[in-house]
Design a protein around this motif. Structure first.
Motif, PDB file in Angstrom:
ATOM      1  N   GLN A 159       0.892  -1.214  -0.010  1.00 18.29           N
ATOM      2  CA  GLN A 159       0.002   0.082  -0.076  1.00 18.29           C
ATOM      3  C   GLN A 159       0.836   1.232  -0.033  1.00 18.29           C
ATOM      4  N   HIS A 203      -1.462  -5.167  -7.924  1.00 14.50           N
ATOM      5  CA  HIS A 203      -0.399  -3.941  -8.019  1.00 14.50           C
ATOM      6  C   HIS A 203      -1.320  -2.999  -8.945  1.00 14.50           C
ATOM      7  N   LEU A 262      -3.537  -0.548  -6.908  1.00 16.27           N
ATOM      8  CA  LEU A 262      -2.831   0.316  -6.074  1.00 16.27           C
ATOM      9  C   LEU A 262      -3.076   1.596  -6.824  1.00 16.27           C
ATOM     10  N   MET A 307       1.432   3.627  -3.152  1.00 11.73           N
ATOM     11  CA  MET A 307       0.071   4.559  -3.613  1.00 11.73           C
ATOM     12  C   MET A 307       0.672   5.914  -3.401  1.00 11.73           C
TER      13      MET A 307
END
Length: 192
Positions: A49, A93, A96, A52
């Motif tokens: 995470q 992925h 994200l 991001m």
């Protein structure tokens, strides 16, 4: 972690008609994408995470490029986002991109109310993706349910992700399938 960008592309389409009466002014649909190295390719990583936050400047840059191509953010009525993950990556992925892609457009367009529709897939070089579009303030505006295509002839490589955004100046040309009309939007809850 930084974002390793290999290439960026921007496309602007003007649709004058779809077999019926011409639209004046024409519908304008702009897409922008960036092909980036996937830092998680080829291995499972539990905590992803944090990436991001690194992607947020990329989202803002792509949103700015699309607005520049259109000339005026006030013209934008629909938006969407998407990702194509190379074969050494996971669908997660591509997920994200939800926050940096969606929130970047919302930040640049002002006080939009509706969710930013999204699609993602895994594919080889040359994979194309249809990004779903929806109205920026009311998700139930049926005339604005549409799609914009993104992709690149040389991407994504196995260890890359193609992140894309799309904006449009209106709904489908000659839309006449009913539903909530733009003139009936309340814009309070992002739905109607």
């Amino acid at each position: 972690m930084t974002v390793d960008i290999r290439k960026i592309g921007v496309t602007l389409d003007e649709i004058h008609h779809d077999g019926g009466p011409p639209r004046t002014p024409p519908l304008r649909v702009v897409t922008a994408y960036a092909v980036v190295r996937n830092p998680f390719a080829g291995r499972y990583v539990e905590d992803i995470q944090y990436w991001m936050a690194d992607l947020k400047p990329l989202g803002l840059d792509l949103a700015d490029r699309m607005i520049a191509a259109l000339g005026d953010p006030e013209q934008v009525e629909a938006y969407g986002k998407g990702a194509i993950v190379g074969s050494d990556g996971e669908l997660e992925h591509g997920a994200l991109w939800h926050e940096p892609g969606g929130w970047s457009m919302r930040e640049r367009l002002g006080d939009t109310k509706a969710i930013v529709f999204s699609a993602k897939t895994i594919g080889p070089i040359g994979t194309r993706l249809m990004i779903p579009l929806g109205h920026i303030n009311a998700a139930y505006v049926r005339s604005h349910f549409s799609a914009a295509e993104i992709g690149a002839y040389d991407a994504p490589r196995a260890d890359e992700i193609l992140f894309g955004l799309a904006m449009a100046t209106g709904g489908r040309v000659n839309a006449r399938a009913g539903g909530l009309g733009v003139d009936a939007i309340k814009g309070q809850d992002g739905l109607r």
